[in-house]
Design a protein around this motif. Sequence first.
Motif, PDB file in Angstrom:
ATOM      1  N   ILE A  45     -10.528  -4.304   1.723  1.00 36.91           N
ATOM      2  CA  ILE A  45      -9.808  -2.627   2.661  1.00 36.91           C
ATOM      3  C   ILE A  45     -10.960  -2.419   2.583  1.00 36.91           C
ATOM      4  N   HIS A  46     -12.503  -2.220   1.926  1.00 42.71           N
ATOM      5  CA  HIS A  46     -13.188  -1.193   2.539  1.00 42.71           C
ATOM      6  C   HIS A  46     -13.616  -1.793   4.437  1.00 42.71           C
ATOM      7  N   LYS A  47     -12.942  -3.187   4.586  1.00 35.98           N
ATOM      8  CA  LYS A  47     -14.017  -3.763   5.694  1.00 35.98           C
ATOM      9  C   LYS A  47     -13.006  -3.386   7.160  1.00 35.98           C
ATOM     10  N   TYR A  48     -11.376  -3.433   6.535  1.00 33.15           N
ATOM     11  CA  TYR A  48     -10.545  -2.563   7.556  1.00 33.15           C
ATOM     12  C   TYR A  48      -9.713  -1.317   7.542  1.00 33.15           C
ATOM     13  N   GLY A  49     -10.554  -0.478   6.525  1.00 26.85           N
ATOM     14  CA  GLY A  49     -10.352   0.786   5.419  1.00 26.85           C
ATOM     15  C   GLY A  49      -8.779   0.897   5.644  1.00 26.85           C
ATOM     16  N   ARG A  50      -8.593   0.166   4.582  1.00 28.27           N
ATOM     17  CA  ARG A  50      -7.217   0.493   4.195  1.00 28.27           C
ATOM     18  C   ARG A  50      -7.085   0.752   2.323  1.00 28.27           C
ATOM     19  N   LEU A  51      -7.488   1.964   2.489  1.00 33.87           N
ATOM     20  CA  LEU A  51      -8.151   2.754   1.559  1.00 33.87           C
ATOM     21  C   LEU A  51      -6.563   2.842   0.397  1.00 33.87           C
ATOM     22  N   ASP A  52      -5.633   2.907   1.347  1.00 37.25           N
ATOM     23  CA  ASP A  52      -4.064   3.489   1.006  1.00 37.25           C
ATOM     24  C   ASP A  52      -3.688   2.214  -0.768  1.00 37.25           C
ATOM     25  N   ILE A  53      -4.223   1.007  -0.574  1.00 38.29           N
ATOM     26  CA  ILE A  53      -4.012  -0.391  -0.781  1.00 38.29           C
ATOM     27  C   ILE A  53      -4.867  -0.315  -2.328  1.00 38.29           C
ATOM     28  N   LEU A  54      -5.383   0.295  -2.378  1.00 39.38           N
ATOM     29  CA  LEU A  54      -6.386   0.718  -3.848  1.00 39.38           C
ATOM     30  C   LEU A  54      -5.219   1.546  -4.860  1.00 39.38           C
ATOM     31  N   GLU A  55      -4.885   2.483  -4.076  1.00 37.48           N
ATOM     32  CA  GLU A  55      -3.827   3.492  -5.118  1.00 37.48           C
ATOM     33  C   GLU A  55      -2.134   2.383  -4.711  1.00 37.48           C
ATOM     34  N   THR A  56      -2.264   1.731  -4.023  1.00 40.06           N
ATOM     35  CA  THR A  56      -0.850   0.837  -4.357  1.00 40.06           C
ATOM     36  C   THR A  56      -0.578  -0.612  -4.705  1.00 40.06           C
ATOM     37  N   ASN A  57      -1.543  -1.212  -4.744  1.00 39.42           N
ATOM     38  CA  ASN A  57      -1.586  -2.549  -5.500  1.00 39.42           C
ATOM     39  C   ASN A  57      -3.565  -2.078  -6.269  1.00 39.42           C
ATOM     40  N   PHE A  58      -4.580  -1.923  -5.996  1.00 38.72           N
ATOM     41  CA  PHE A  58      -5.735  -2.786  -6.687  1.00 38.72           C
ATOM     42  C   PHE A  58      -5.708  -2.269  -7.435  1.00 38.72           C
ATOM     43  N   LYS A  59      -5.300  -0.464  -7.996  1.00 37.37           N
ATOM     44  CA  LYS A  59      -5.626  -0.355  -8.876  1.00 37.37           C
ATOM     45  C   LYS A  59      -4.473  -0.881  -9.955  1.00 37.37           C
ATOM     46  N   PRO A  60      -2.878  -0.588 -10.018  1.00 38.60           N
ATOM     47  CA  PRO A  60      -2.214  -1.468 -10.749  1.00 38.60           C
ATOM     48  C   PRO A  60      -3.049  -3.248 -11.565  1.00 38.60           C
ATOM     49  N   ALA A  61      -3.229  -3.580 -10.190  1.00 38.49           N
ATOM     50  CA  ALA A  61      -3.382  -4.551 -10.745  1.00 38.49           C
ATOM     51  C   ALA A  61      -5.427  -4.928 -12.209  1.00 38.49           C
ATOM     52  N   ILE A  62      -5.845  -4.116 -11.595  1.00 39.07           N
ATOM     53  CA  ILE A  62      -6.590  -4.500 -12.612  1.00 39.07           C
ATOM     54  C   ILE A  62      -6.514  -4.201 -13.878  1.00 39.07           C
ATOM     55  N   GLN A  63      -5.246  -3.052 -13.731  1.00 39.18           N
ATOM     56  CA  GLN A  63      -4.696  -2.525 -15.544  1.00 39.18           C
ATOM     57  C   GLN A  63      -4.171  -3.076 -16.103  1.00 39.18           C
ATOM     58  N   GLU A  64      -3.110  -3.952 -15.338  1.00 47.55           N
ATOM     59  CA  GLU A  64      -2.333  -5.029 -15.734  1.00 47.55           C
ATOM     60  C   GLU A  64      -3.082  -5.979 -16.088  1.00 47.55           C
ATOM     61  N   ALA A  65      -4.080  -6.562 -15.382  1.00 48.77           N
ATOM     62  CA  ALA A  65      -5.190  -7.378 -15.922  1.00 48.77           C
ATOM     63  C   ALA A  65      -5.826  -7.140 -17.271  1.00 48.77           C
ATOM     64  N   GLN A  66      -6.308  -5.755 -17.339  1.00 46.04           N
ATOM     65  CA  GLN A  66      -7.061  -5.310 -19.158  1.00 46.04           C
ATOM     66  C   GLN A  66      -5.972  -5.687 -20.075  1.00 46.04           C
ATOM     67  N   LYS A  67      -4.966  -5.211 -19.862  1.00 47.01           N
ATOM     68  CA  LYS A  67      -3.290  -5.496 -21.091  1.00 47.01           C
ATOM     69  C   LYS A  67      -3.191  -7.040 -20.857  1.00 47.01           C
ATOM     70  N   SER A  68      -3.160  -8.320 -19.937  1.00 46.01           N
ATOM     71  CA  SER A  68      -3.112  -9.255 -20.849  1.00 46.01           C
ATOM     72  C   SER A  68      -4.199  -9.336 -20.845  1.00 46.01           C
TER      73      SER A  68
END
Length: 1192
Positions: free
Chosen positions: A959-982
């Motif tokens: 994400i940081h290599k290609y400068g796509r910080l928008d993916i952090l909000e759209t995909n990354f943060k929801p993924a780690i929250q879902e993983a914590q619940k699981s």
Amino acid sequence: MSWSPDQELFLLVTGQQTLIMMTRDFEPITEKQIHQDDFGEEKFVALGWGKKETQFHGSEGKQAAHPWDDGRPRVTWRGDGQFVAVSAVCPETGARKIRVWNRELVLQSTSEPISGLEQALAWKPSGSLIASTQEKPNRHDVVFLEKNGLLHGEFTLPFQKGQVKVNELLWNADSTILAIWLEDLKKDENCKPNSYVQLWTTGNYHWYLKQSLHFGNLEKNQLVSLLWDPVIPYRLHVLCQGWHYLSYDWHWTINHGMGENSQHVANVAVIDGDKVLVTAFQHAVVPPPMCTYHLQFTQAVNQIAFHTDPKHSGDMAILDADNRISVYRYGQSTVKDSTVRLGAVGGNGFKAAVETPYLDKTYRVDLGSNTNEVMNPLGLRFLTWLPDNSFLVVGQDQHATQSVLHLTAVPHVAGAEEQLSVSVDGEVISLCCSPVTKTVALQLADGQILKYLWEASTPVLEPWQTSSGSAVQFPHPCVQTSLTKISGEEVILGLTDRCRFFINDTEVASNITSFATYNEFLLVTTNSHTCQCFCLKDMSVKALQTGLSSAAVPSNETLRNVERGSRIITVVPQDTKVVLQMPRGNLETIHHRALVLAQIQKWLNRLMFREAFQCMRKLRINLNLLYDHNPKVFLENVETFIKQIDSVNYINLFFTELKEEDFTKSMYPSLNGSSNAQPQQHPDQKKVNLVSFSYCRYCLSILTAYVKKSPPELETALQKVHDLRGNISPDVTAVSAEEALKYLLFLVDVNELYDYSLGTYDFDLVIMVAEKSQKDPKEYLPFLNTLRKMETNYQRYTIDRHLKRYTKALGHLSKCGPEHFSEFLNLVKDQNQYYEALKLYPPSTQEYKDISDAYGDYLNQKQLYEQAALIFARAGLFAKALDSFLTSGSWQQALCMASRLGYTEDKLSSLARSMAGKLVEQRKHAEAAILLEQYTQDYEEAVLLLLEGALWEEALRLIHKYGRLDILETNFKPAIQEAQKSQLMFLDSQKTAFLRHKSRLQVVRELKEKACENYEMPNCPELDLISETSSVVTASDMNSKYSHSNSRISARSSKNRRKAERKRYSLKEGSPFEDVALLEALGENVRAVETVKDIHILLKQLVLFGYDEQAGELQRVLEDILHLMETSLPEIWSPELRQSSLNPVLGPNSTANSIMAAYQQKRMVTPVVQDPELLIPPKLNKNLQWKLHLLQ
């Protein structure tokens, strides 16, 4: 009057010639006349061969009784009291007749007319024969009659006719000895008769006079009564005038030479009246009553003593009934002795090879007794010839409880003998002398053992003491004693008449019937009809006791079976023969394996190969022992071995028996410690030395050596035969090719040899072998002619293919040119010889590529895709290599092959996307992301794959290599929250299951403990038969309502069995193995939670993006459940459970005692499982740092 043996009846014979049978209360039962005209109930059936009245009988049985016959009837009962025999004088003829009656006085039989039948009468207690005496025209006999009145055997008394009368015949209690009381007939009124008592025994249908007691003619020495003891079979009671009472206790003894080095070491002497029968067992085993030679005397012989000096062990001293000692020696006289007469070895036209002794001197031991004193027959006992040429005898003192030792020097000048006497406080009942240590030991009646120091200036007696200083005393009197050494300590051996065997005062066995010592060996025979041999050199008394008491393995060298009732007579020194005597009297010779191996060991140590080989060949000892005993010494003395054996057949026999194993460890383990050198890995090395010794004469041995090699070198052996055909040797002893081939065919199957000869490509040799076989010339000649016409390489290829030697066949075919390559490739494919075929062509050739192509296809068929791809790539077949690499999943190699094939970017991108899809299916998200990022430039899809695989840090990097910080909000943060619940849900479910299983396990164990307390182990005598598969109630099924059959499971197919294994441990309540299933489930819970520790990466990402509460909650939940499991492990997997997994109660190593001990210790509660690892607690890795300190 005569009482029956059971004391229930007695028979009266009246003066009116009647018999009255009464009870013990003197109530008459019946009365009969003695003289009956009828024969009796057992009257014989007439066959009609002429009438008795018309046959000539002469005066048989009509001779009147002797004048000295008192005419009184004689009565004797059979041992069981069922029949009684009465001898009475017939009033008509004046001769005696014997009639047999039963207990009701019913006449059974009448004896046949016997002329000269006398008054003595005795029925053998065993019931087979009735003994009486008969005076014949030229001799005086003891005759035997059967119950039916017919004669059955006889023997002659050693007196002239009319010299003596027989007063009584008496059988001892076990029917083995017949005592005869005789008395001289009076010549005139003033003459006082001599009295005699003779003891006769029988063996091998011959009667031996063993002892003759002369009581003289004095009034006070006259016999009044003679009786055998009814309880002790070999005790004889004698009562003389003046109340002089004598008691004799007899026992059997074997007189044999006691040396080891002399040539007369195995002589055995037997008393037979006035003769001594000597058998030299070293030269021949002569069955009794025959002998090698016998010594003739004028008086009856009572004792024999062999010289105890090992150098003169054949010399004998004979004591006769007149107390005269006759000394016989070997080797000094050249004049033939008339008293020595050859027995079985003599004969017309034969020359006896055995040396005979000569009579050196006869003299009498004067004990200073007065002629008017009371006669004490057999006053000298236990005659012993000591090594210093003096005699030791035991006499009787005036006091009945004391014995006297008389030490008498053998005189060199007549009348110059010296005599010493030593009093013994007690009655001496046995005496033995060791020829090795020259020790003399006495046994007293109370069992005390004394040592007689005869070599001292003044001979003295001292108690026999053990090495610990305690005095030795036999618990029971022994009838046979001997001295030997055990572990260097001299001990005394004793054997009682009840088969109890003692070493010093220790009883080591209670079933020994005879024993003998030889060198360091002890041989015994037992009641179980075995002969055991023990080496005493390094054996303790405890070990000997264990060896005699334990049931030895029949295959053991120390034990062998023998015929029932066998007893040891002698062991032939410097040989392996053990001579046994059977109860009937016949002899048998055995070669005890322990003695044989010991003697072979001595021969091999002295390099006496010929003696060892002959013994091993005769007694079927494996010839490998010649080498295995000491390989180093044997290989150094191969030439000596060949010279001593000096026989091609024997050397060949040795070769044919050779095997690779060490027989001192397998077949003869008792010799394992005797080998000084370790055996070599290949014992065939010795055969090379044999080959170098002599080629021509030992050609057959060389052929044997090649055949016995591993693997056999038959081609070399055939070549040797072929060489012999071309070489004509002038030596007449040389082996011809014809003989060599015939011998080789004896060792190897002819068809196998034909194939090997064909493999030499030598057609002369092939025809030579084929002519000796059963093959039809029409079968092999056309084949050979066809081969002769072929080109050399193709010819050899054809032969090798015929012999199925495909590797060699490919080598020859590859030299035949490219026109035969298709045939070559077909053979490679048929026989799967790809690897060998590739070696025959350079990698640059087309043939190499064609073979590789076929090899790769073959590997693909075997599903070895990666290996096939390597073969294709090596041969330059990149397209096929790419397909195989793709199939195998080797995406790196597949990209390499695509590069070699010159793929365009679009084609390469399509290939990468296809491989990424397959990697995702295999849950290899990291590798799939690499392909998408580097070969398709689709980094967004790569990030999504990394998030799907929970590879948080790698996704963050892209994400940081290609400068796509928008993916952090759209995909990354929801993924780690879902993983914590699981993870929280997973941990909660594991904790719930863990607690449920733990509580249930506690309940199940409590139920089983109660069942175990209420259960009693059955008192089963077959408890030692308990095994894991038996029907014993174990802890696992004490409270089970289900039956469980192991046999049904084992009978299923392997697939069903594996399925049954998986279903064996059911969590269903009440199932047989519910506790084991709970342990298995709890272990899975622990291991599942242990794998969650890798969430420390997830925790770091949660903290990184500000989700501290969620991260703290996850860390706390995992920490709690880990603490719960850690504290529960000792409770679930208790130390007793762990110990039982190491030492299971039931199993192949369990015994009845161990099972009972486990039951008493409540260890039976432990479940019986097939998987002991379930009883071991899972391990928690405490070294892994997974927690974040900032969350605590």
